[in-house]
Motif scaffolding. Structure first.
Motif, PDB file in Angstrom:
ATOM      1  N   UNK A   5       0.798  -1.224   0.000  1.00  0.00           N
ATOM      2  CA  UNK A   5       0.000   0.000   0.000  1.00  0.00           C
ATOM      3  C   UNK A   5       0.827   1.270   0.000  1.00  0.00           C
ATOM      4  N   UNK A   6       2.097   1.159   0.391  1.00  0.00           N
ATOM      5  CA  UNK A   6       2.971   2.337   0.509  1.00  0.00           C
ATOM      6  C   UNK A   6       3.773   2.592  -0.762  1.00  0.00           C
ATOM      7  N   UNK A  47      -0.461  -1.331  -8.709  1.00  0.00           N
ATOM      8  CA  UNK A  47      -1.080  -2.144  -7.645  1.00  0.00           C
ATOM      9  C   UNK A  47      -2.595  -2.264  -7.826  1.00  0.00           C
ATOM     10  N   UNK A  48      -3.236  -1.233  -8.361  1.00  0.00           N
ATOM     11  CA  UNK A  48      -4.696  -1.283  -8.549  1.00  0.00           C
ATOM     12  C   UNK A  48      -5.063  -2.107  -9.787  1.00  0.00           C
ATOM     13  N   UNK A  49      -4.316  -1.895 -10.862  1.00  0.00           N
ATOM     14  CA  UNK A  49      -4.689  -2.474 -12.159  1.00  0.00           C
ATOM     15  C   UNK A  49      -4.242  -3.933 -12.311  1.00  0.00           C
ATOM     16  N   UNK A  50      -3.077  -4.278 -11.743  1.00  0.00           N
ATOM     17  CA  UNK A  50      -2.429  -5.554 -12.071  1.00  0.00           C
ATOM     18  C   UNK A  50      -2.736  -6.699 -11.107  1.00  0.00           C
ATOM     19  N   UNK A  52     -14.081  -6.362   0.214  1.00  0.00           N
ATOM     20  CA  UNK A  52     -13.662  -5.643   1.431  1.00  0.00           C
ATOM     21  C   UNK A  52     -12.152  -5.401   1.414  1.00  0.00           C
ATOM     22  N   UNK A  53     -11.392  -6.388   0.949  1.00  0.00           N
ATOM     23  CA  UNK A  53      -9.939  -6.227   0.871  1.00  0.00           C
ATOM     24  C   UNK A  53      -9.571  -5.178  -0.178  1.00  0.00           C
ATOM     25  N   UNK A  54     -10.287  -5.152  -1.298  1.00  0.00           N
ATOM     26  CA  UNK A  54     -10.031  -4.145  -2.338  1.00  0.00           C
ATOM     27  C   UNK A  54     -10.247  -2.735  -1.785  1.00  0.00           C
ATOM     28  N   UNK A  55     -11.334  -2.549  -1.010  1.00  0.00           N
ATOM     29  CA  UNK A  55     -11.621  -1.237  -0.406  1.00  0.00           C
ATOM     30  C   UNK A  55     -10.540  -0.869   0.608  1.00  0.00           C
ATOM     31  N   UNK A  56     -10.105  -1.858   1.385  1.00  0.00           N
ATOM     32  CA  UNK A  56      -9.037  -1.643   2.371  1.00  0.00           C
ATOM     33  C   UNK A  56      -7.749  -1.197   1.681  1.00  0.00           C
ATOM     34  N   UNK A  57      -7.395  -1.849   0.571  1.00  0.00           N
ATOM     35  CA  UNK A  57      -6.172  -1.505  -0.161  1.00  0.00           C
ATOM     36  C   UNK A  57      -6.237  -0.073  -0.715  1.00  0.00           C
ATOM     37  N   UNK A  92      -7.925   2.376   0.551  1.00  0.00           N
ATOM     38  CA  UNK A  92      -7.826   3.254   1.717  1.00  0.00           C
ATOM     39  C   UNK A  92      -6.374   3.379   2.195  1.00  0.00           C
ATOM     40  N   UNK A  93      -5.677   2.248   2.275  1.00  0.00           N
ATOM     41  CA  UNK A  93      -4.274   2.247   2.716  1.00  0.00           C
ATOM     42  C   UNK A  93      -3.388   3.041   1.758  1.00  0.00           C
ATOM     43  N   UNK A  94      -3.602   2.854   0.449  1.00  0.00           N
ATOM     44  CA  UNK A  94      -2.786   3.539  -0.562  1.00  0.00           C
ATOM     45  C   UNK A  94      -2.958   5.048  -0.453  1.00  0.00           C
ATOM     46  N   UNK A  95      -4.204   5.502  -0.263  1.00  0.00           N
ATOM     47  CA  UNK A  95      -4.473   6.944  -0.140  1.00  0.00           C
ATOM     48  C   UNK A  95      -3.904   7.502   1.170  1.00  0.00           C
ATOM     49  N   UNK A  96      -4.082   6.757   2.245  1.00  0.00           N
ATOM     50  CA  UNK A  96      -3.616   7.202   3.569  1.00  0.00           C
ATOM     51  C   UNK A  96      -2.112   7.427   3.579  1.00  0.00           C
ATOM     52  N   UNK A  97      -1.367   6.440   3.062  1.00  0.00           N
ATOM     53  CA  UNK A  97       0.093   6.538   3.129  1.00  0.00           C
ATOM     54  C   UNK A  97       0.666   7.479   2.069  1.00  0.00           C
ATOM     55  N   UNK A  98      -0.072   7.681   0.990  1.00  0.00           N
ATOM     56  CA  UNK A  98       0.364   8.673  -0.006  1.00  0.00           C
ATOM     57  C   UNK A  98       0.444  10.050   0.646  1.00  0.00           C
ATOM     58  N   UNK A  99      -0.524  10.354   1.514  1.00  0.00           N
ATOM     59  CA  UNK A  99      -0.531  11.655   2.203  1.00  0.00           C
ATOM     60  C   UNK A  99       0.648  11.764   3.181  1.00  0.00           C
ATOM     61  N   UNK A 100       0.895  10.694   3.947  1.00  0.00           N
ATOM     62  CA  UNK A 100       2.002  10.720   4.924  1.00  0.00           C
ATOM     63  C   UNK A 100       3.346  10.851   4.198  1.00  0.00           C
ATOM     64  N   UNK A 101       3.511  10.092   3.107  1.00  0.00           N
ATOM     65  CA  UNK A 101       4.766  10.145   2.329  1.00  0.00           C
ATOM     66  C   UNK A 101       4.975  11.556   1.775  1.00  0.00           C
ATOM     67  N   UNK A 102       3.910  12.120   1.239  1.00  0.00           N
ATOM     68  CA  UNK A 102       4.011  13.477   0.652  1.00  0.00           C
ATOM     69  C   UNK A 102       4.339  14.521   1.743  1.00  0.00           C
ATOM     70  N   UNK A 103       3.603  14.459   2.857  1.00  0.00           N
ATOM     71  CA  UNK A 103       3.799  15.447   3.934  1.00  0.00           C
ATOM     72  C   UNK A 103       5.186  15.367   4.556  1.00  0.00           C
ATOM     73  N   UNK A 104       5.737  14.154   4.620  1.00  0.00           N
ATOM     74  CA  UNK A 104       7.033  13.979   5.303  1.00  0.00           C
ATOM     75  C   UNK A 104       8.212  14.000   4.336  1.00  0.00           C
TER      76      UNK A 104
END
Length: 305
Positions: A80-81, A93-96, A281-286, A288-300
């Motif tokens: 996800x990161x 990760x989404x397409x493949x 449910x796992x697809x939705x979780x993935x 969510x994780x990808x979006x969440x960590x994209x923000x942390x990576x960008x901010x830091x």
């Protein structure tokens, strides 16, 4: 037709790619599933460890495999990161990939060297704020769950602590115990025994809810950092295009395995909680994780090593 596809599956050996070296929980998960799938279906299951490239080598191999359900990939936090950590990946990760199941999870624990004069998360924040840039934190390397947990903690509390990356968790924990570094987030299996032995002091768990493995420890969120929530997770995906009936058959079988008493006991011994659930449910979780960590990576401003 879909029923016929699932009925004939598996028709040959199944390969489970693990993008890590043997020995960690990713490997344990693959070997446990492999043994149980073999017992149920009678086909051999081969665990193929392909470490390197921050998991991108094994993941890329799985992305290019035939989409027939006979190649599976163990994925975890890095899956996800990596889309935000790397400027370019050899896969999407989404397409493949077709999500199969979210298999297990464990929180990180915020731990300090016992000589550090802090007994709570608030103590740590106060000490760090009164000594900006003086405290340092260990990680298993850039973009690891313990690195991004602390970057999120820094973002949400405004503390300034210095990153000391290691080549893996084991040497980082060794130096934390030895006092060469002050603090780190690391997952339950890596630090719980040291907390119990008094070699480290646990302050809080990173997940939204308290952990059954360390019930006395509060969550980071409940002791002053509302909204803080990090879990280390493990799942199974297949190459995109794998027939839905095959994904569904795999999902049902893995969910059954995750509830077996022997499997639950094995996971609990390693400080990991079996999860399970649907592919959707796992697809939705993935996502969510990808979006969440994209923000942390960008901010830091974190970059891949």
């Amino acid at each position: 037709m879909p029923f016929a596809v699932a009925e004939g599956y598996p028709s040959k050996a199944i390969r489970i790619i693990v993008p890590y070296t043997p020995g960690g929980f990713n490997d344990t998960l693959a070997r446990t599933l492999g043994q149980k799938l073999n017992e149920k279906w009678g086909q051999p299951v081969v665990v193929d460890n392909r470490p390197g490239g921050g998991t991108t080598i094994g993941t890329s191999l799985a992305a290019k495999a035939p989409a027939d359900g006979h190649t599976l990939l163990i994925v975890s936090f890095a899956f996800g990161v990596n889309p935000s950590l790397y400027a370019q990946l050899p896969y999407d990760t989404q397409r493949d990939f077709a999500p199969v199941v979210l298999a297990a999870g464990t929180p990180n624990i915020l731990v300090v060297n016992p000589h550090l004069p802090v007994n709570s998360v608030q103590d740590l924040i106060a000490l760090a704020k009164s000594n900006p840039g003086k405290l340092n934190y260990a990680t298993a390397g850039n973009g690891s769950s313990n690195h991004l947990s602390m970057e999120m903690f820094k973002n949400m509390t405004g503390v300034d602590v210095v990153h000391v990356p290691y080549k893996g968790s084991a040497p980082a924990v060794t130096d934390l115990i030895g006092g060469q570094v002050d603090v780190m987030f690391d997952n339950v299996p890596n630090v719980l025994q040291h907390i119990k032995a008094g070699r480290l002091r646990g302050l809080a768990v990173s997940s939204r809810e308290r952990s059954p493995f360390a019930p006395d420890l509060p969550t980071v969120a409940e002791v002053g950092v509302p909204g803080f929530d990090v879990s280390v997770w493990f799942g199974v995906v297949a190459p995109s295009g794998t027939p839905k009936a095959v994904v569904s058959k795999l999902n049902g079988e893995i969910n059954r395995i995750l509830k077996l008493p022997g499997v639950v006991e094995l996971f609990h011994k390693q400080g990991v909680e079996p999860l399970g659930g649907s592919p959707d449910a796992f697809a939705a979780f993935l996502r969510d994780q990808t979006a969440k960590w994209a923000k942390v990576v960008k901010d830091s401003g974190v970059k891949a090593e």
